[in-house]
Scaffold this active site. Structure first.
Site, PDB file in Angstrom:
ATOM      1  N   HIS A  99       6.456  -6.554   2.755  1.00 55.02           N
ATOM      2  CA  HIS A  99       6.200  -5.241   2.141  1.00 55.02           C
ATOM      3  C   HIS A  99       7.532  -4.651   1.673  1.00 55.02           C
ATOM      4  O   HIS A  99       8.551  -4.804   2.345  1.00 55.02           O
ATOM      5  CB  HIS A  99       5.516  -4.305   3.144  1.00 55.02           C
ATOM      6  CG  HIS A  99       4.956  -3.098   2.478  1.00 55.02           C
ATOM      7  ND1 HIS A  99       5.751  -2.047   2.087  1.00 55.02           N
ATOM      8  CD2 HIS A  99       3.697  -2.793   2.074  1.00 55.02           C
ATOM      9  CE1 HIS A  99       5.007  -1.145   1.483  1.00 55.02           C
ATOM     10  NE2 HIS A  99       3.750  -1.573   1.462  1.00 55.02           N
ATOM     11  N   GLY A 152       2.940   5.175  -3.138  1.00 54.71           N
ATOM     12  CA  GLY A 152       3.017   6.528  -2.582  1.00 54.71           C
ATOM     13  C   GLY A 152       3.443   7.587  -3.587  1.00 54.71           C
ATOM     14  O   GLY A 152       3.774   8.708  -3.206  1.00 54.71           O
ATOM     15  N   GLY A 202      -2.549   2.046   0.567  1.00 54.40           N
ATOM     16  CA  GLY A 202      -1.794   2.820   1.548  1.00 54.40           C
ATOM     17  C   GLY A 202      -2.472   4.144   1.823  1.00 54.40           C
ATOM     18  O   GLY A 202      -3.488   4.202   2.532  1.00 54.40           O
ATOM     19  N   GLY A 203      -1.955   5.211   1.227  1.00 49.89           N
ATOM     20  CA  GLY A 203      -2.415   6.577   1.503  1.00 49.89           C
ATOM     21  C   GLY A 203      -3.932   6.755   1.513  1.00 49.89           C
ATOM     22  O   GLY A 203      -4.482   7.331   2.460  1.00 49.89           O
ATOM     23  N   SER A 208      -0.762   3.300  -5.117  1.00 48.65           N
ATOM     24  CA  SER A 208      -1.582   4.464  -5.479  1.00 48.65           C
ATOM     25  C   SER A 208      -3.006   4.101  -5.898  1.00 48.65           C
ATOM     26  O   SER A 208      -3.568   4.724  -6.802  1.00 48.65           O
ATOM     27  CB  SER A 208      -0.881   5.298  -6.558  1.00 48.65           C
ATOM     28  OG  SER A 208       0.363   5.777  -6.073  1.00 48.65           O
ATOM     29  N   ASN A 255      -3.474  -0.458   4.431  1.00 46.13           N
ATOM     30  CA  ASN A 255      -2.205  -0.524   5.159  1.00 46.13           C
ATOM     31  C   ASN A 255      -1.890   0.888   5.656  1.00 46.13           C
ATOM     32  O   ASN A 255      -1.498   1.752   4.881  1.00 46.13           O
ATOM     33  CB  ASN A 255      -1.102  -1.044   4.221  1.00 46.13           C
ATOM     34  CG  ASN A 255       0.260  -1.037   4.893  1.00 46.13           C
ATOM     35  OD1 ASN A 255       0.366  -0.817   6.105  1.00 46.13           O
ATOM     36  ND2 ASN A 255       1.298  -1.272   4.117  1.00 46.13           N
ATOM     37  N   TRP A 256      -2.071   1.095   6.948  1.00 52.54           N
ATOM     38  CA  TRP A 256      -1.890   2.443   7.509  1.00 52.54           C
ATOM     39  C   TRP A 256      -0.422   2.804   7.720  1.00 52.54           C
ATOM     40  O   TRP A 256      -0.129   3.945   8.088  1.00 52.54           O
ATOM     41  CB  TRP A 256      -2.650   2.551   8.837  1.00 52.54           C
ATOM     42  CG  TRP A 256      -4.139   2.631   8.686  1.00 52.54           C
ATOM     43  CD1 TRP A 256      -4.841   2.662   7.520  1.00 52.54           C
ATOM     44  CD2 TRP A 256      -5.097   2.701   9.749  1.00 52.54           C
ATOM     45  NE1 TRP A 256      -6.191   2.750   7.791  1.00 52.54           N
ATOM     46  CE2 TRP A 256      -6.375   2.777   9.155  1.00 52.54           C
ATOM     47  CE3 TRP A 256      -5.019   2.716  11.132  1.00 52.54           C
ATOM     48  CZ2 TRP A 256      -7.549   2.860   9.896  1.00 52.54           C
ATOM     49  CZ3 TRP A 256      -6.181   2.795  11.885  1.00 52.54           C
ATOM     50  CH2 TRP A 256      -7.434   2.867  11.262  1.00 52.54           C
ATOM     51  N   LYS A 257       0.467   1.831   7.565  1.00 48.76           N
ATOM     52  CA  LYS A 257       1.905   2.090   7.768  1.00 48.76           C
ATOM     53  C   LYS A 257       2.110   2.766   9.125  1.00 48.76           C
ATOM     54  O   LYS A 257       1.426   2.406  10.074  1.00 48.76           O
ATOM     55  CB  LYS A 257       2.455   2.895   6.583  1.00 48.76           C
ATOM     56  CG  LYS A 257       2.089   2.226   5.248  1.00 48.76           C
ATOM     57  CD  LYS A 257       2.778   2.803   4.050  1.00 48.76           C
ATOM     58  CE  LYS A 257       2.329   2.031   2.802  1.00 48.76           C
ATOM     59  NZ  LYS A 257       3.025   2.447   1.599  1.00 48.76           N
ATOM     60  N   GLU A 273       8.677  -1.804   1.833  1.00 48.13           N
ATOM     61  CA  GLU A 273       9.318  -0.923   2.822  1.00 48.13           C
ATOM     62  C   GLU A 273      10.100  -1.743   3.842  1.00 48.13           C
ATOM     63  O   GLU A 273      11.167  -1.337   4.301  1.00 48.13           O
ATOM     64  CB  GLU A 273       8.256  -0.033   3.493  1.00 48.13           C
ATOM     65  CG  GLU A 273       7.775   1.057   2.542  1.00 48.13           C
ATOM     66  CD  GLU A 273       6.335   1.476   2.711  1.00 48.13           C
ATOM     67  OE1 GLU A 273       5.726   1.213   3.769  1.00 48.13           O
ATOM     68  OE2 GLU A 273       5.788   2.077   1.752  1.00 48.13           O
ATOM     69  N   GLU A 275       2.741  -5.206  -5.516  1.00 44.73           N
ATOM     70  CA  GLU A 275       2.897  -3.768  -5.346  1.00 44.73           C
ATOM     71  C   GLU A 275       4.181  -3.306  -6.048  1.00 44.73           C
ATOM     72  O   GLU A 275       5.267  -3.395  -5.463  1.00 44.73           O
ATOM     73  CB  GLU A 275       2.999  -3.423  -3.854  1.00 44.73           C
ATOM     74  CG  GLU A 275       1.801  -3.862  -3.045  1.00 44.73           C
ATOM     75  CD  GLU A 275       1.693  -3.079  -1.750  1.00 44.73           C
ATOM     76  OE1 GLU A 275       0.661  -2.422  -1.576  1.00 44.73           O
ATOM     77  OE2 GLU A 275       2.624  -3.098  -0.933  1.00 44.73           O
TER      78      GLU A 275
END
Ligand code: 13P
Length: 263
Positions: free
Chosen positions: A106, A184, A243-244, A222, A13-15, A108, A178
């Protein structure tokens, strides 16, 4: 080996990242890694969720990959079809553009953009009706975990969607657990804690649908190459939403490789 028969999914997930040139470079690097050492799609399904602006370019660029890589939208409109809904993209428009997968719920989106259960249900209903596969995200906050409510919160989030998912549509649902406090932050749920929650989610799903025993339940928060092997070894962790670490082609490849090896 966990003995699970569910093919793992590893989705990046590149956000709201990266710039176009870096996205293109990522595909070059990632497809090169796949060429050097193939990850068979029977052992792991790999997907990437770029920004909407990059979605079609990335999909096009990935056509040259030796291994199938799914392109996944990060969100979808709660409005269906076409119409006067400035700024939104419907499930039908995604499908019409060749996109078959979408993330919904998600944390976010829930926390920053106010996606509450009713909105999420509209999104899920439209996505499934348009023929998309939905990766539905659930997870508790730190306060909820510390108050001993994690399980109840997550199971409620699963129950929330039962009203709009038709019996035969459950096969088009993937769950991503998640925990919000792990996103993150560099803090991962311990494999034992994650497995425990995944097993509870599995039990909940089995009560709702006969498809529950086959539903892939991904872990997110993470995930990195350093913890992927341990997480992948857990029987009810059927993949990762990353993610990251997914922004780095090599790290993402290593995570997918870990899941492909484990099952
Ligand atoms: P991180 O891997 O950066 O913690 O993000 C997880 C996530 O939110 C994936 O959807």
């Amino acid at each position: 080996m966990s003995g699970s028969t569910i093919t793992p999914w590893v989705v990046g997930n590149w956000k709201m990242n990266p710039m176009q040139a870096n996205a293109q470079q990522w595909v070059e690097d990632f497809t090169q890694l796949l060429k050097e050492q193939v990850i068979d799609s029977q052992s792991c399904r790999i997907g990437v969720a770029p920004t909407t602006l990059a979605l079609l370019n990335i999909k096009d660029q990935l056509k040259n990959s030796s291994v199938d890589v799914m392109t996944v939208a990060q969100d979808v409109s709660r409005m269906a079809g076409t119409g006067a809904y400035t700024g939104d993209i419907s499930a039908e428009l995604l499908k019409d553009s060749g996109i078959d997968y979408v993330l919904i719920g998600h944390s976010e989106r829930r926390e920053i953009f106010g996606d509450h259960p009713q909105i999420l249900n509209a999104k899920i209903k439209n996505a499934l009706s348009a023929g998309l596969t939905v990766i539905y995200c659930v997870g508790e906050s730190l306060e909820q975990r510390e108050a001993g409510q994690a399980e109840a919160v997550v199971l409620q989030q699963i129950c929330d969607i039962a009203a709009v998912v038709e019996t035969e549509q459950w096969k088009n649902i993937v769950i991503a657990y998640e925990p919000i406090w792990a996103i993150g932050t560099g803090k991962t749920a311990s494999p034992a804690d994650a497995q425990n929650m995944h097993a509870k989610i599995r039990e909940g799903l089995i009560q709702i649908t006969s498809e529950g025993k086959n539903t892939a339940i991904l872990y997110g928060g993470s995930v990195k190459p350093e913890n992927a092997v341990e997480l992948a070894a857990c029987p009810d962790i059927n993949g990762a939403l990353v993610g990251g670490a997914s922004l780095d082609a090599k790290s993402f490849y290593q995570i997918a490789h870990a899941f492909a090896q484990s099952k």
